[in-house]
Design a protein around this motif. Sequence first.
Motif, mmCIF file in Angstrom:
data_model
loop_
_atom_site.group_PDB
_atom_site.id
_atom_site.type_symbol
_atom_site.label_atom_id
_atom_site.label_comp_id
_atom_site.label_asym_id
_atom_site.label_seq_id
_atom_site.Cartn_x
_atom_site.Cartn_y
_atom_site.Cartn_z
ATOM 1 N N TYR A 12 5.471 -9.150 1.997
ATOM 2 C CA TYR A 12 4.436 -8.504 2.802
ATOM 3 C C TYR A 12 4.314 -7.038 2.411
ATOM 4 C CZ TYR A 12 8.226 -6.636 5.722
ATOM 5 O OH TYR A 12 9.352 -5.983 6.178
ATOM 6 N N GLU A 13 3.177 -6.463 2.769
ATOM 7 C CA GLU A 13 2.900 -5.046 2.542
ATOM 8 C C GLU A 13 2.315 -4.470 3.825
ATOM 9 O OE1 GLU A 13 0.415 -4.478 -0.898
ATOM 10 O OE2 GLU A 13 1.655 -5.809 -2.121
ATOM 11 N N ILE A 14 2.636 -3.213 4.091
ATOM 12 C CA ILE A 14 2.114 -2.525 5.272
ATOM 13 C C ILE A 14 1.290 -1.337 4.809
ATOM 14 C CG2 ILE A 14 2.719 -1.234 7.349
ATOM 15 C CD1 ILE A 14 5.277 -2.928 7.518
ATOM 16 N N LYS A 15 0.101 -1.206 5.394
ATOM 17 C CA LYS A 15 -0.823 -0.119 5.048
ATOM 18 C C LYS A 15 -1.285 0.555 6.333
ATOM 19 C CE LYS A 15 -1.261 -2.004 0.828
ATOM 20 N NZ LYS A 15 -0.683 -1.438 -0.369
ATOM 21 N N GLY A 16 -1.299 1.870 6.340
ATOM 22 C CA GLY A 16 -1.877 2.623 7.443
ATOM 23 C C GLY A 16 -1.008 2.714 8.685
ATOM 24 N N ASP A 17 -1.591 3.326 9.722
ATOM 25 C CA ASP A 17 -0.933 3.535 11.014
ATOM 26 C C ASP A 17 -1.908 3.162 12.118
ATOM 27 O OD1 ASP A 17 1.583 4.783 10.140
ATOM 28 O OD2 ASP A 17 0.279 6.379 9.406
ATOM 29 N N GLY A 18 -1.372 2.861 13.276
ATOM 30 C CA GLY A 18 -2.205 2.531 14.426
ATOM 31 C C GLY A 18 -1.902 1.146 14.940
ATOM 32 N N ARG A 19 -2.844 0.585 15.686
ATOM 33 C CA ARG A 19 -2.677 -0.776 16.229
ATOM 34 C C ARG A 19 -2.575 -1.766 15.078
ATOM 35 N NH1 ARG A 19 -3.563 -1.558 21.878
ATOM 36 N NH2 ARG A 19 -3.554 -3.724 21.262
ATOM 37 N N VAL A 20 -1.725 -2.762 15.246
ATOM 38 C CA VAL A 20 -1.390 -3.685 14.163
ATOM 39 C C VAL A 20 -2.372 -4.845 14.070
ATOM 40 C CG1 VAL A 20 0.344 -5.332 13.343
ATOM 41 C CG2 VAL A 20 1.057 -3.100 14.220
ATOM 42 N N SER A 30 -3.374 -15.604 -1.725
ATOM 43 C CA SER A 30 -2.327 -14.631 -1.392
ATOM 44 C C SER A 30 -2.926 -13.476 -0.589
ATOM 45 C CB SER A 30 -1.683 -14.077 -2.666
ATOM 46 O OG SER A 30 -2.557 -13.152 -3.306
ATOM 47 N N HIS A 31 -2.068 -12.508 -0.272
ATOM 48 C CA HIS A 31 -2.510 -11.327 0.466
ATOM 49 C C HIS A 31 -3.591 -10.554 -0.298
ATOM 50 C CE1 HIS A 31 0.309 -9.375 -2.306
ATOM 51 N NE2 HIS A 31 -0.303 -8.245 -2.004
ATOM 52 N N LYS A 32 -3.675 -10.771 -1.597
ATOM 53 C CA LYS A 32 -4.657 -10.045 -2.416
ATOM 54 C C LYS A 32 -6.096 -10.421 -2.068
ATOM 55 C CE LYS A 32 -1.321 -9.381 -6.043
ATOM 56 N NZ LYS A 32 -0.839 -9.769 -7.355
ATOM 57 N N ASP A 33 -6.290 -11.562 -1.390
ATOM 58 C CA ASP A 33 -7.639 -11.954 -0.966
ATOM 59 C C ASP A 33 -8.259 -10.941 -0.010
ATOM 60 O OD1 ASP A 33 -7.682 -14.232 -2.476
ATOM 61 O OD2 ASP A 33 -7.659 -15.617 -0.786
ATOM 62 N N TRP A 34 -7.427 -10.137 0.636
ATOM 63 C CA TRP A 34 -7.912 -9.171 1.627
ATOM 64 C C TRP A 34 -8.184 -7.790 1.024
ATOM 65 C CZ3 TRP A 34 -9.212 -11.794 5.721
ATOM 66 C CH2 TRP A 34 -8.486 -12.918 6.100
ATOM 67 N N ARG A 35 -8.145 -7.660 -0.290
ATOM 68 C CA ARG A 35 -8.240 -6.349 -0.950
ATOM 69 C C ARG A 35 -9.528 -5.590 -0.626
ATOM 70 N NH1 ARG A 35 -9.124 -10.282 -4.363
ATOM 71 N NH2 ARG A 35 -10.957 -10.280 -5.704
ATOM 72 N N LEU A 36 -10.592 -6.287 -0.294
ATOM 73 C CA LEU A 36 -11.841 -5.600 0.051
ATOM 74 C C LEU A 36 -11.938 -5.281 1.538
ATOM 75 C CD1 LEU A 36 -14.367 -7.620 -2.164
ATOM 76 C CD2 LEU A 36 -13.252 -5.428 -2.677
ATOM 77 N N LEU A 41 -10.238 -1.222 7.309
ATOM 78 C CA LEU A 41 -9.475 -1.300 8.557
ATOM 79 C C LEU A 41 -8.482 -0.146 8.669
ATOM 80 C CD1 LEU A 41 -8.865 -5.162 8.648
ATOM 81 C CD2 LEU A 41 -10.438 -3.836 10.089
ATOM 82 N N VAL A 42 -7.854 0.209 7.566
ATOM 83 C CA VAL A 42 -6.945 1.370 7.570
ATOM 84 C C VAL A 42 -7.737 2.636 7.876
ATOM 85 C CG1 VAL A 42 -5.491 2.820 6.101
ATOM 86 C CG2 VAL A 42 -5.196 0.333 6.090
ATOM 87 N N LYS A 43 -8.893 2.776 7.251
ATOM 88 C CA LYS A 43 -9.736 3.948 7.490
ATOM 89 C C LYS A 43 -10.170 4.032 8.952
ATOM 90 C CE LYS A 43 -13.722 6.368 5.612
ATOM 91 N NZ LYS A 43 -14.808 6.356 4.631
ATOM 92 N N ALA A 44 -10.329 2.883 9.594
ATOM 93 C CA ALA A 44 -10.720 2.828 11.007
ATOM 94 C C ALA A 44 -9.537 3.080 11.945
ATOM 95 C CB ALA A 44 -11.355 1.478 11.328
#
Length: 123
Positions: A12-20, A30-36, A41-44
Amino acid sequence: MTGKNGYDLMHYEIKGDGRVIILLHGMSTSHKDWRLLWPGLVKAGYRIILADLLGHGDSAKPAEARLYTTKAVFAVLADWIDYLALTEPFSLIGHSLGGYMSLMYALRFPQRVDKMILLNPLY
C-alpha cells in the motif's frame, strides 16, 4: 493462511493528509488504476491510501489456491485495515473486486465506514 498477517501480505501507499479514503482496485489490476483520481483527492485535502489486494500488483502472491477465495482475500484486507489503526471512520472507493470487498467490509464493520462509492462491484 500462510502464517503472515494482512499487513505483511498487502502492498500500500499513503498520499496526503486529512480524512482517509481507501481506494481498492478491481480484478487483475492494482493501485496504479487510481493514478488519475488520487492526486485530485489529495489536493482536495484527503489522505489517500492506495492498496493492492492479495495476489495483485505489488502484494504477495501466495502459491496456495485456497488463499484466493473472496473469504480469504477479505480476511487479509480486514487484518490490514486493523493494522492501519485508523481512529476515525473512513471512506471506501472500490471498483469491481475492490467494490465487492468494500461492500463486505462496510456490512461487517459499519461503524468504521463513513462513506462508500462502488464502481461496477462484483456480487
